[in-house]
Design a protein around this motif. Structure first.
Motif, PDB file in Angstrom:
ATOM      1  N   GLY A 126      29.013 -11.393  75.577  1.00 34.14           N
ATOM      2  CA  GLY A 126      28.380 -10.274  74.882  1.00 34.14           C
ATOM      3  C   GLY A 126      28.974  -8.972  75.378  1.00 34.14           C
ATOM      4  O   GLY A 126      29.574  -8.912  76.465  1.00 34.14           O
ATOM      5  N   PRO A 127      28.829  -7.891  74.626  1.00 34.14           N
ATOM      6  CA  PRO A 127      29.458  -6.627  75.008  1.00 34.14           C
ATOM      7  C   PRO A 127      28.935  -6.060  76.324  1.00 34.14           C
ATOM      8  O   PRO A 127      29.717  -5.495  77.102  1.00 34.14           O
ATOM      9  CB  PRO A 127      29.131  -5.695  73.831  1.00 34.14           C
ATOM     10  N   MET A 128      27.629  -6.194  76.609  1.00 32.56           N
ATOM     11  CA  MET A 128      27.106  -5.648  77.867  1.00 32.56           C
ATOM     12  C   MET A 128      27.580  -6.484  79.059  1.00 32.56           C
ATOM     13  O   MET A 128      27.850  -5.939  80.137  1.00 32.56           O
ATOM     14  CB  MET A 128      25.589  -5.590  77.823  1.00 32.56           C
ATOM     15  N   ARG A 139      26.563   3.794  78.139  1.00 39.41           N
ATOM     16  CA  ARG A 139      27.085   3.273  79.398  1.00 39.41           C
ATOM     17  C   ARG A 139      28.601   3.107  79.365  1.00 39.41           C
ATOM     18  O   ARG A 139      29.249   3.135  80.414  1.00 39.41           O
ATOM     19  CB  ARG A 139      26.431   1.928  79.731  1.00 39.41           C
ATOM     20  N   VAL A 140      29.164   2.937  78.200  1.00 37.05           N
ATOM     21  CA  VAL A 140      30.630   2.867  78.094  1.00 37.05           C
ATOM     22  C   VAL A 140      31.236   4.173  78.580  1.00 37.05           C
ATOM     23  O   VAL A 140      32.208   4.179  79.347  1.00 37.05           O
ATOM     24  CB  VAL A 140      31.061   2.569  76.641  1.00 37.05           C
ATOM     25  N   HIS A 141      30.666   5.290  78.152  1.00 34.11           N
ATOM     26  CA  HIS A 141      31.166   6.603  78.591  1.00 34.11           C
ATOM     27  C   HIS A 141      30.934   6.801  80.090  1.00 34.11           C
ATOM     28  O   HIS A 141      31.781   7.378  80.781  1.00 34.11           O
ATOM     29  CB  HIS A 141      30.487   7.714  77.797  1.00 34.11           C
ATOM     30  N   ALA A 142      29.784   6.324  80.596  1.00 32.63           N
ATOM     31  CA  ALA A 142      29.487   6.476  82.024  1.00 32.63           C
ATOM     32  C   ALA A 142      30.468   5.671  82.874  1.00 32.63           C
ATOM     33  O   ALA A 142      30.968   6.161  83.903  1.00 32.63           O
ATOM     34  CB  ALA A 142      28.049   6.039  82.303  1.00 32.63           C
ATOM     35  N   VAL A 143      30.753   4.446  82.458  1.00 34.10           N
ATOM     36  CA  VAL A 143      31.710   3.616  83.193  1.00 34.10           C
ATOM     37  C   VAL A 143      33.107   4.216  83.121  1.00 34.10           C
ATOM     38  O   VAL A 143      33.827   4.276  84.125  1.00 34.10           O
ATOM     39  CB  VAL A 143      31.699   2.170  82.643  1.00 34.10           C
ATOM     40  N   LYS A 144      33.493   4.688  81.934  1.00 34.37           N
ATOM     41  CA  LYS A 144      34.816   5.299  81.787  1.00 34.37           C
ATOM     42  C   LYS A 144      34.938   6.531  82.679  1.00 34.37           C
ATOM     43  O   LYS A 144      35.989   6.749  83.312  1.00 34.37           O
ATOM     44  CB  LYS A 144      35.052   5.673  80.327  1.00 34.37           C
ATOM     45  N   LEU A 190      38.674  -1.759  79.290  1.00 36.88           N
ATOM     46  CA  LEU A 190      37.610  -0.981  78.645  1.00 36.88           C
ATOM     47  C   LEU A 190      38.061  -0.465  77.281  1.00 36.88           C
ATOM     48  O   LEU A 190      37.252  -0.367  76.348  1.00 36.88           O
ATOM     49  CB  LEU A 190      37.201   0.191  79.541  1.00 36.88           C
ATOM     50  N   SER A 191      39.317  -0.163  77.158  1.00 35.33           N
ATOM     51  CA  SER A 191      39.835   0.380  75.892  1.00 35.33           C
ATOM     52  C   SER A 191      39.767  -0.632  74.755  1.00 35.33           C
ATOM     53  O   SER A 191      39.824  -0.271  73.574  1.00 35.33           O
ATOM     54  CB  SER A 191      41.285   0.847  76.066  1.00 35.33           C
ATOM     55  N   THR A 192      39.626  -1.904  75.089  1.00 37.81           N
ATOM     56  CA  THR A 192      39.562  -2.950  74.057  1.00 37.81           C
ATOM     57  C   THR A 192      38.123  -3.377  73.768  1.00 37.81           C
ATOM     58  O   THR A 192      37.904  -4.217  72.884  1.00 37.81           O
ATOM     59  CB  THR A 192      40.356  -4.191  74.503  1.00 37.81           C
ATOM     60  N   LEU A 193      37.168  -2.798  74.478  1.00 38.57           N
ATOM     61  CA  LEU A 193      35.766  -3.214  74.318  1.00 38.57           C
ATOM     62  C   LEU A 193      35.137  -2.551  73.101  1.00 38.57           C
ATOM     63  O   LEU A 193      35.160  -1.325  72.963  1.00 38.57           O
ATOM     64  CB  LEU A 193      34.974  -2.845  75.583  1.00 38.57           C
ATOM     65  N   ASP A 194      34.552  -3.357  72.238  1.00 33.96           N
ATOM     66  CA  ASP A 194      33.909  -2.844  71.029  1.00 33.96           C
ATOM     67  C   ASP A 194      32.405  -2.717  71.304  1.00 33.96           C
ATOM     68  O   ASP A 194      31.626  -3.636  71.045  1.00 33.96           O
ATOM     69  CB  ASP A 194      34.167  -3.793  69.855  1.00 33.96           C
ATOM     70  N   LEU A 195      32.003  -1.583  71.838  1.00 34.22           N
ATOM     71  CA  LEU A 195      30.602  -1.357  72.183  1.00 34.22           C
ATOM     72  C   LEU A 195      30.286   0.128  72.067  1.00 34.22           C
ATOM     73  O   LEU A 195      30.930   0.962  72.721  1.00 34.22           O
ATOM     74  CB  LEU A 195      30.302  -1.835  73.609  1.00 34.22           C
TER      75      LEU A 195
END
Length: 392
Positions: free
Chosen positions: A313-315, A346-351, A337-342
């Protein structure tokens, strides 16, 4: 009238058992659930004054059955139903039926025909014994909205078969969602809603007592205990969020960690491995590390690799990328991360975190700001904005 913790706990423990007796005896889940709520209210008013009866379950069954008959009489033609009403007169309260239908009631509340929001609301009311007002406060929604969800849910499962569940997947998912919402509130001023986490743990304990050999039930209980153990250190004195790596681990609940670790250790040895067990195992690795630097990220990454296979799953993928960064560095993690479709804050926070590790601080600031704008949780907003302004 305020309830003592003992009486409140007893009422919540007995609520699904009493409801199960009524539904088994009369059918009509919606009418029975209303009758049980009336009985619980009566007990909450009388027991603190008169004392808890010798047979509290029998008392509630009798009170709820009488209320059911009153409702039945008001909803049907008395002449046509007179004989049936007489036959349905409740038996003496002692002894109470020995059969416990809590699992069956849980399964009904998590019926596949219901929306997730309705499953959660009905579970908290029918199994948890919470009032509509308490559920509304916990989720920061109007009481009328919760009442409507519960009413519609009861109507939808009106004709559902009353039988013990074989598959607990839906039940575990609902309990997990209740805990997750309490552990990291998706909106509002508070990071944690203890009323929800405590109720999720209590209900999962009930489930575990009835299915002690179910590995996923054990795994979910362990995951909740290990996660909740960190709660005292997750915010500072001002209510600001403290990330895992910066928490004062002396504040963690050692007893909850010991119980959770023992539970997951047993489950992994004796049961088929499932996603809740793997998540609990990851939480246990974090809990066993005396400092953030002592965390065995190689083991965590390995567990996430296995979780990705069992329950992709994405998370899960996003959390795995964090572990990749700790083991292989930010470059590889950013590439994945650049290939993750989510589409999630939290994607922005991790990036942002990964860009900081790379030394690209201006880009990191921008990502922290994007993350802050996307979350409805006030403590998380404050934390993310503080990270964007932190001197590099």
């Amino acid at each position: 009238m305020s309830l003592t913790p003992e009486i409140e706990g007893l009422l919540r423990e007995l609520a699904p058992q009493v409801l199960g007796v009524l539904v088994r005896r009369h059918g009509q889940f919606d009418v029975c659930e209303d009758a049980v709520q009336e009985a619980l209210l009566g007990a909450a008013q009388q027991w603190p004054v008169e004392g808890v009866p010798d047979n509290p379950k029998g008392w509630l069954i009798t009170a709820a059955s009488r209320r059911w008959i009153e409702q039945y009489r008001s909803d049907t033609a008395r002449r046509q139903r007179e004989e049936k009403v007489v036959a349905l007169t409740p038996p003496p309260p002692d002894p109470a039926p020995a059969q416990d239908d809590t699992l069956t009631i849980l399964a009904l509340c998590c019926h596949e025909s219901l929306t997730t929001a309705s499953q959660i609301a009905l579970t908290l009311r029918a199994v948890g014994g919470l009032t509509t007002a308490e559920i509304a406060r916990a989720f920061l929604v109007p009481e009328a909205t919760v009442a409507q969800r519960i009413s519609r849910a009861k109507q939808k499962i009106k004709g559902a078969k009353f039988r013990a569940p074989q598959d607990l997947t839906a039940v575990l998912h609902v309990l997990y969602l209740i805990f997750t919402e309490g552990s990291t509130a998706s909106s509002g001023d508070d990071l944690v809603r203890v009323d929800l986490t405590a109720e999720a743990i209590r209900l999962t304990r009930q489930l575990h007592r009835r299915r002690p050999d179910d590995g996923e039930v054990t795994g979910l209980l362990a995951l909740m205990l290990l996660t909740d153990a960190r709660r005292p250190a997750r915010t500072d004195d001002n209510g600001a969020l403290v990330p895992l790596a910066e928490q004062d681990r002396s504040k963690w609940d050692a007893h909850a960690i010991a119980e959770g670790t023992e539970l997951i250790g047993t489950a992994l040895k004796t049961a088929e491995i499932g996603p809740y067990q793997l998540q609990a195992a990851i939480a246990a690795v974090h809990a066993e590390a005396k400092t953030a630097e002592d965390t065995d990220w190689h083991e965590i990454l390995g567990l996430y690799e296995l979780l990705t296979v069992i329950a992709p799953g994405p998370m899960v993928a996003l959390n795995r990328i964090v572990a990749v960064a700790m083991v292989h560095g930010p470059d590889k993690a950013l590439q994945e991360l650049s290939t993750l479709d989510l589409d999630h804050y939290r994607v922005h926070a991790v990036k942002a975190h990964l860009l900081d590790l790379q030394g690209q601080h201006e880009q990191a600031r921008q990502e922290y700001e994007r993350a802050a704008k996307r979350t409805l949780s006030v403590p998380e907003q404050r934390y993310l904005r503080s990270r964007s302004r932190r001197p590099r």
